[in-house]
Enzyme design. Structure first.
Site, PDB file in Angstrom:
ATOM      1  N   HIS A  67      -0.544  28.232 -19.956  1.00 43.22           N
ATOM      2  CA  HIS A  67      -0.452  26.775 -19.881  1.00 43.22           C
ATOM      3  C   HIS A  67       0.130  26.113 -21.123  1.00 43.22           C
ATOM      4  O   HIS A  67       0.424  24.934 -21.123  1.00 43.22           O
ATOM      5  CB  HIS A  67      -1.837  26.156 -19.632  1.00 43.22           C
TER       6      HIS A  67
HETATM    7  C1  UD1 Z   1      -4.402  20.182 -22.987  1.00 40.00           C
HETATM    8  C2  UD1 Z   1      -4.397  20.294 -24.514  1.00 40.00           C
HETATM    9  C3  UD1 Z   1      -4.319  21.769 -24.892  1.00 40.00           C
HETATM   10  C4  UD1 Z   1      -5.420  22.582 -24.224  1.00 40.00           C
HETATM   11  C5  UD1 Z   1      -5.406  22.337 -22.716  1.00 40.00           C
HETATM   12  C6  UD1 Z   1      -6.598  23.008 -22.091  1.00 40.00           C
HETATM   13  C7  UD1 Z   1      -3.327  18.430 -25.732  1.00 40.00           C
HETATM   14  C8  UD1 Z   1      -2.121  17.993 -26.442  1.00 40.00           C
HETATM   15  N1  UD1 Z   1      -3.241  19.628 -25.087  1.00 40.00           N
HETATM   16  O1  UD1 Z   1      -3.160  20.687 -22.540  1.00 40.00           O
HETATM   17  O2  UD1 Z   1      -4.460  21.898 -26.302  1.00 40.00           O
HETATM   18  O3  UD1 Z   1      -5.189  23.939 -24.485  1.00 40.00           O
HETATM   19  O4  UD1 Z   1      -5.484  20.929 -22.448  1.00 40.00           O
HETATM   20  O5  UD1 Z   1      -6.411  23.256 -20.737  1.00 40.00           O
HETATM   21  O6  UD1 Z   1      -4.332  17.744 -25.731  1.00 40.00           O
HETATM   22  N2  UD1 Z   1      -2.724  17.914 -15.074  1.00 40.00           N
HETATM   23  C9  UD1 Z   1      -3.163  17.744 -13.788  1.00 40.00           C
HETATM   24  N3  UD1 Z   1      -4.499  17.582 -13.589  1.00 40.00           N
HETATM   25  C10 UD1 Z   1      -5.406  17.567 -14.592  1.00 40.00           C
HETATM   26  C11 UD1 Z   1      -4.942  17.726 -15.903  1.00 40.00           C
HETATM   27  C12 UD1 Z   1      -3.604  17.897 -16.121  1.00 40.00           C
HETATM   28  O7  UD1 Z   1      -2.367  17.762 -12.856  1.00 40.00           O
HETATM   29  O8  UD1 Z   1      -6.619  17.414 -14.319  1.00 40.00           O
HETATM   30  C13 UD1 Z   1      -1.269  18.159 -15.302  1.00 40.00           C
HETATM   31  C14 UD1 Z   1      -0.436  16.880 -15.435  1.00 40.00           C
HETATM   32  O9  UD1 Z   1       0.818  17.144 -14.883  1.00 40.00           O
HETATM   33  C15 UD1 Z   1      -0.312  16.753 -16.949  1.00 40.00           C
HETATM   34  C16 UD1 Z   1      -0.255  18.197 -17.396  1.00 40.00           C
HETATM   35  O10 UD1 Z   1      -1.118  18.882 -16.509  1.00 40.00           O
HETATM   36  O11 UD1 Z   1       0.825  16.024 -17.330  1.00 40.00           O
HETATM   37  C17 UD1 Z   1      -0.673  18.417 -18.832  1.00 40.00           C
HETATM   38  O12 UD1 Z   1      -1.986  17.894 -19.078  1.00 40.00           O
HETATM   39  P1  UD1 Z   1      -2.425  17.480 -20.563  1.00 40.00           P
HETATM   40  O13 UD1 Z   1      -3.856  17.163 -20.593  1.00 40.00           O
HETATM   41  O14 UD1 Z   1      -1.471  16.470 -21.121  1.00 40.00           O
HETATM   42  O15 UD1 Z   1      -2.146  18.781 -21.410  1.00 40.00           O
HETATM   43  P2  UD1 Z   1      -2.586  20.287 -21.126  1.00 40.00           P
HETATM   44  O16 UD1 Z   1      -1.345  21.084 -20.962  1.00 40.00           O
HETATM   45  O17 UD1 Z   1      -3.610  20.322 -20.073  1.00 40.00           O
HETATM   46  N1  UDP Z   2     -11.120  28.749 -17.809  1.00 39.34           N
HETATM   47  C1  UDP Z   2     -11.783  28.498 -16.622  1.00 39.34           C
HETATM   48  N2  UDP Z   2     -11.069  28.575 -15.454  1.00 39.34           N
HETATM   49  C2  UDP Z   2      -9.749  28.890 -15.418  1.00 39.34           C
HETATM   50  C3  UDP Z   2      -9.087  29.150 -16.653  1.00 39.34           C
HETATM   51  C4  UDP Z   2      -9.808  29.057 -17.830  1.00 39.34           C
HETATM   52  O1  UDP Z   2     -12.986  28.229 -16.616  1.00 39.34           O
HETATM   53  O2  UDP Z   2      -9.153  28.921 -14.323  1.00 39.34           O
HETATM   54  C5  UDP Z   2     -11.898  28.659 -19.066  1.00 39.34           C
HETATM   55  C6  UDP Z   2     -11.801  29.868 -19.946  1.00 39.34           C
HETATM   56  O3  UDP Z   2     -12.744  30.841 -19.577  1.00 39.34           O
HETATM   57  C7  UDP Z   2     -12.051  29.283 -21.331  1.00 39.34           C
HETATM   58  C8  UDP Z   2     -11.449  27.908 -21.238  1.00 39.34           C
HETATM   59  O4  UDP Z   2     -11.340  27.609 -19.839  1.00 39.34           O
HETATM   60  O5  UDP Z   2     -13.434  29.149 -21.576  1.00 39.34           O
HETATM   61  C9  UDP Z   2     -10.097  27.895 -21.867  1.00 39.34           C
HETATM   62  O6  UDP Z   2      -9.429  26.737 -21.525  1.00 39.34           O
HETATM   63  P1  UDP Z   2      -7.851  26.608 -21.580  1.00 39.34           P
HETATM   64  O7  UDP Z   2      -7.219  27.941 -21.492  1.00 39.34           O
HETATM   65  O8  UDP Z   2      -7.478  25.600 -20.574  1.00 39.34           O
HETATM   66  O9  UDP Z   2      -7.619  25.930 -23.012  1.00 39.34           O
HETATM   67  P2  UDP Z   2      -7.492  26.473 -24.517  1.00 39.34           P
HETATM   68  O10 UDP Z   2      -8.647  27.328 -24.821  1.00 39.34           O
HETATM   69  O11 UDP Z   2      -6.171  27.183 -24.618  1.00 39.34           O
HETATM   70  O12 UDP Z   2      -7.444  25.216 -25.324  1.00 39.34           O
END
Ligand code: UD1
Ligand code: UDP
Length: 361
Positions: free
Chosen positions: A206
């Site tokens: 992601h």
């Molecule tokens: C965010 C964090 C990242 C973290 C990740 C965990 C920032 C800059 N990034 O990244 O550090 O590792 O969360 O998962 O804060 N979207 C949906 N539904 C949701 C959420 C997101 O469709 O419930 C989609 C949207 O298209 C959105 C994209 O995901 O634009 C990115 O979501 P965003 O929260 O901006 O960043 P993440 O990539 O999730």
């Molecule tokens: N995770 C989850 N379901 C999923 C993928 C990840 O519960 O389908 C959990 C995972 O076990 C970990 C956390 O989400 O505890 C990590 O989140 P993510 O990878 O979104 O973010 P990051 O740690 O890179 O910020």
């Protein structure tokens, strides 16, 4: 004492759940939970509140998905109002997301001290939004809860006062120990996915640097597809990656052994992690959870904040330069012998230490 906790993204729900559990056992501490709404799909948010028994947030700011400036800015404005209303003794933030930075900045401008859980992590790559968020948060926090010795060293190098820094261990390790016991009890997850224990790879992708670049994302998907000829790969797909695959017209071959599913809840995720032969990820949390559960992990990134696992040999960094490179490097890595594990992330009581320090500060 009143603690106002700011969460917004998936990993923060898991981290905050473990600390909240300890806060709830304490006399004299009230926790106000604020959800920024950064993640909002049921599978990215509500599922964690349900299964980890996190109290319902008193406030959901409903900010949603926006570009960085707009997202952080709107959170900041909304959080300022909430903090002024609640007048907490502490604002507690987790990790390195836009919700983390907004919470810390809103608080410090109102002269409310900030506690930062997971302080001191560095990738030394300032093109990552997370690196900016974590550096800024560390420099405005009053109490920094570092998960590792390396994190403590980074904070020292940046001139942060010694008395603000506390090595407490990793709250994700606490979570892995506590919830790891419950994960997989009575579940039919593996048979329902037609998977056998230790006969599949688990993957998650992601990170912005892997998904926003169409070439890099298609190399990763092709690499996974090639690997899936050896063993099935299960890929719970982050919504960011789903959107980017569609935007960039990257086709997913439904006939391959690369099985794409919706994101799963934490307990199912831990079960999938524990039973995997190997994990392939760019997630910060997942690369450590692999180690907690004794599963080797290929990290599809150019650098990592958790370098100690690469140094130890349990994790390998793979820069996704070509599908063949991903395939061959993982194939070779999977055949390696892995060394004895070390206690790198504390004693499983990081959350207790955090709560005690907040009470005493
Ligand atoms: C965010 C964090 C990242 C973290 C990740 C965990 C920032 C800059 N990034 O990244 O550090 O590792 O969360 O998962 O804060 N979207 C949906 N539904 C949701 C959420 C997101 O469709 O419930 C989609 C949207 O298209 C959105 C994209 O995901 O634009 C990115 O979501 P965003 O929260 O901006 O960043 P993440 O990539 O999730
Ligand atoms: N995770 C989850 N379901 C999923 C993928 C990840 O519960 O389908 C959990 C995972 O076990 C970990 C956390 O989400 O505890 C990590 O989140 P993510 O990878 O979104 O973010 P990051 O740690 O890179 O910020």
């Amino acid at each position: 004492m009143k603690i106002l906790t700011v969460v917004g993204a998936r990993p923060q729900f898991i981290k905050a759940a473990t600390v909240s559990r300890i806060i709830q056992k304490e006399q004299g501490i009230e926790e106000i939970l604020v959800h920024t709404g950064q993640h909002y799909d049921a599978g990215m948010s509500q599922v964690f509140f349900n299964e980890l028994e996190i109290p319902e947030p008193k406030y959901n700011l409903g900010i949603g998905s926006l570009p960085h400036g707009a997202q952080t800015g709107r959170m900041l404005e909304a959080l300022e109002t909430v903090i002024q209303q609640e007048k907490p003794n502490w604002v507690l933030v987790y990790g390195d997301t836009n919700s983390t930075l907004a919470g810390a900045l809103a608080a410090v401008k109102l002269h409310i001290p900030v506690g930062h859980v997971e302080a001191g992590l560095r990738s030394f790559n300032r093109t990552m939004p997370e690196e900016i968020n974590r550096i800024l948060t560390d420099h405005i926090a009053s109490i920094l809860f570092a998960p590792t010795e390396t994190a403590v060293k980074h904070l020292h190098h940046e001139g942060i006062a010694q008395d603000k820094i506390h090595l407490v261990g990793d709250v994700m390790y606490d979570a892995a120990l506590f919830y790891g016991e419950k994960a997989g009890i009575n579940t039919k997850l593996l048979p329902s996915l037609e998977l056998e224990p230790k006969q599949y790879f688990l993957a998650t992708i992601h990170r912005a640097e892997n998904t926003d670049d169409a070439k890099r994302l298609s190399i990763i998907m092709e690499g996974l597809k090639q690997l899936s000829t050896q063993m099935p790969i299960i890929l719970p797909l982050h919504p960011r990656t789903k959107t980017k695959l569609a935007d960039q017209n990257i086709a997913i071959d439904g006939t391959s052994n690369l099985r794409i599913i919706e994101p799963v809840g934490y307990l199912d995720m831990v079960h999938l992690e524990k039973q995997a032969k190997l994990i392939i990820t760019d997630s910060g949390g997942v690369q450590k959870e692999a180690y907690f559960h004794g599963v080797p992990c290929a990290v599809l990134r150019d650098e990592t904040e958790w370098q100690e696992l690469v140094d130890l040999g349990w994790n390998i960094l793979i820069s996704p330069k070509s599908a063949d490179y991903i395939y061959h490097t993982i194939d070779e890595f999977a055949r390696k012998k892995f060394p004895a594990k070390l206690d790198l992330y504390g004693d499983g009581h990081s959350c207790n230490k955090i709560v005690t320090l907040l009470k005493e500060s």
